[in-house]
Design a protein around this motif. Sequence first.
Motif, short mmCIF file in Angstrom:
data_model
loop_
_atom_site.label_atom_id
_atom_site.label_comp_id
_atom_site.label_asym_id
_atom_site.label_seq_id
_atom_site.Cartn_x
_atom_site.Cartn_y
_atom_site.Cartn_z
N VAL A 131 -11.18 14.35 3.11
CA VAL A 131 -10.72 14.01 1.71
C VAL A 131 -10.21 15.09 0.70
N THR A 132 -9.58 14.84 -0.24
CA THR A 132 -9.07 15.78 -1.22
C THR A 132 -9.41 15.37 -2.61
N ARG A 133 -9.87 16.06 -3.47
CA ARG A 133 -10.03 15.37 -4.78
C ARG A 133 -8.83 15.93 -5.78
N ALA A 134 -8.05 16.67 -5.18
CA ALA A 134 -6.93 16.98 -6.01
C ALA A 134 -5.77 15.74 -6.04
N ILE A 135 -5.66 15.27 -7.15
CA ILE A 135 -4.84 14.07 -7.45
C ILE A 135 -3.44 14.06 -7.26
N PRO A 136 -3.07 13.37 -5.97
CA PRO A 136 -1.59 13.22 -5.81
C PRO A 136 -0.97 12.20 -6.50
N THR A 137 0.60 12.82 -6.51
CA THR A 137 1.24 11.78 -7.45
C THR A 137 1.64 10.49 -6.58
N PHE A 138 1.15 9.42 -6.85
CA PHE A 138 1.48 8.12 -6.24
C PHE A 138 2.98 7.64 -6.54
N GLU A 139 3.97 7.63 -5.62
CA GLU A 139 5.20 7.09 -6.20
C GLU A 139 5.36 5.60 -5.99
N ARG A 140 4.38 4.87 -5.16
CA ARG A 140 4.38 3.61 -5.16
C ARG A 140 3.01 3.08 -4.67
N VAL A 141 2.45 2.07 -5.42
CA VAL A 141 1.08 1.64 -5.07
C VAL A 141 0.95 0.23 -4.54
N ALA A 174 -7.44 1.92 -3.16
CA ALA A 174 -5.70 2.23 -3.45
C ALA A 174 -5.21 2.76 -2.27
N VAL A 175 -3.99 2.23 -1.89
CA VAL A 175 -3.27 2.57 -1.00
C VAL A 175 -1.73 2.65 -1.66
N GLY A 176 -0.92 3.81 -1.10
CA GLY A 176 0.26 3.83 -1.65
C GLY A 176 1.04 5.26 -0.96
N PHE A 177 2.19 5.52 -1.55
CA PHE A 177 2.96 6.83 -0.93
C PHE A 177 3.18 7.76 -2.00
N ALA A 178 2.50 9.07 -1.23
CA ALA A 178 2.77 10.03 -2.20
C ALA A 178 3.60 11.14 -1.45
N GLU A 179 4.68 11.39 -1.91
CA GLU A 179 5.75 12.35 -1.42
C GLU A 179 6.18 12.01 -0.02
N GLY A 180 6.22 10.64 0.05
CA GLY A 180 6.82 10.23 1.44
C GLY A 180 5.65 9.87 2.47
N TRP A 181 4.42 10.23 2.23
CA TRP A 181 3.38 9.90 3.08
C TRP A 181 2.49 8.65 2.79
N GLU A 187 -13.75 5.66 -3.64
CA GLU A 187 -15.06 6.17 -4.54
C GLU A 187 -14.80 7.52 -4.76
N ARG A 188 -15.49 8.04 -5.92
CA ARG A 188 -15.64 9.35 -6.28
C ARG A 188 -14.22 9.99 -6.43
N SER A 189 -13.37 9.25 -6.54
CA SER A 189 -11.87 9.76 -6.90
C SER A 189 -11.34 10.87 -5.69
N GLU A 190 -11.72 10.20 -4.26
CA GLU A 190 -11.05 11.00 -3.13
C GLU A 190 -9.85 10.20 -2.72
N TYR A 191 -9.06 11.10 -2.10
CA TYR A 191 -7.77 10.82 -1.38
C TYR A 191 -7.83 11.25 -0.07
N TRP A 192 -7.10 10.36 0.84
CA TRP A 192 -7.03 10.89 2.21
C TRP A 192 -5.83 10.12 2.81
N PRO A 193 -5.33 10.94 3.96
CA PRO A 193 -4.24 10.31 4.65
C PRO A 193 -4.61 9.20 5.43
N ILE A 194 -3.69 8.34 5.87
CA ILE A 194 -3.78 7.27 6.66
C ILE A 194 -3.61 7.31 8.09
#
Length: 330
Positions: A131-141, A174-181, A187-194
């Motif tokens: 996971v990453t805690r670096a916040i991606p730019t979600f283009e679509r949620v 939350a799920v969405g698209f960040a830079e086409g992915w 929880e804990r403001s973590e993000y991960w690829p699917i």
Amino acid sequence: MAMKHLLLTAAAAVSLILPAFAEEPAAIPSPGEIVAAAPASDWVAIAPSDLLVMDLAPDAKGKARRVVIQLMPAPFSQGWIGNIRKLAAAHWWDGTSVNRVQDNYVAQWGDATEKKALPPGLVAVPESGYVTRAIPTFERVFSVNGRAFLARSGSKGPPPPSPLDKSEDIYADAVGFAEGWPVAGGERSEYWPIHCYGAVGVGRNMSPDTGSGAELYAVIGHAPRHLDRNIAVIGRVVGGIEHLSSLPRGTGALGFYEDAAERVAIRSIRVATELRAADQPHFEYLSTESDSFARYADARQNRRDPFFIKPAGGADICNIPVPVRPVPAK
């Protein structure tokens, strides 16, 4: 005058007999038609330096088999991707094989003997790298609870309104698209690829091992999202998935080939920039912040084109694959 009056009366009578025809409603485009009509400005080129090219041995008819993988951008899975770049530069995969094909799950490749020495300089990536805690730019949620989560986490944005906000994802807040992915958050403001169809991940042994990147697999079945945050996703197949999904299924445990003769030889795996310019593949993806993608996503969740009777009213994130297309070499 009497004849003229008679003709007018006859014409009026015909208009009463024949039904009035309304104009045909405009045809509702399918997702594929929306993508085909997207302007060139809505497409984003994939850098050749982010493409991994795997050439398999030709098939039984002598036809070439090439699989092209797009590597994930930062901040996701960069420890493993750094290793993969080193493995490709060392030509480590040359002479290895696709050695596992499990029905409705994965095709896996690497050194079936597990005896081939790895090149120097590979790093051991901790499990925190899933996971990453670096916040991606979600283009679509695309989840009903996603906006509240992103507001709490301070995500860049805010994301534009989505036709899929009424969908609820059972694997993530939350799920969405960040830079086409496709990306998830929790929880804990973590993000991960699917793990969607075509996703490429890193094979590993039991925890705390996370894999070096030498053993890779591609999803060739229903999206196994239970693997998210348990195995590293490092990319996705953007070309040639049929050369993996159509392989005979292994009959051993977990789909491994029991006979070495069943394995599919790998001739080479290279980062595209290492190939001759004429041999380099070129791809582009439909920008997930474009209006074309918004219409495409809406059409994926609500099929209104003529074949369909009732729109579904929602879609899983993996049922909205980001369109990717090859681009002829200039």
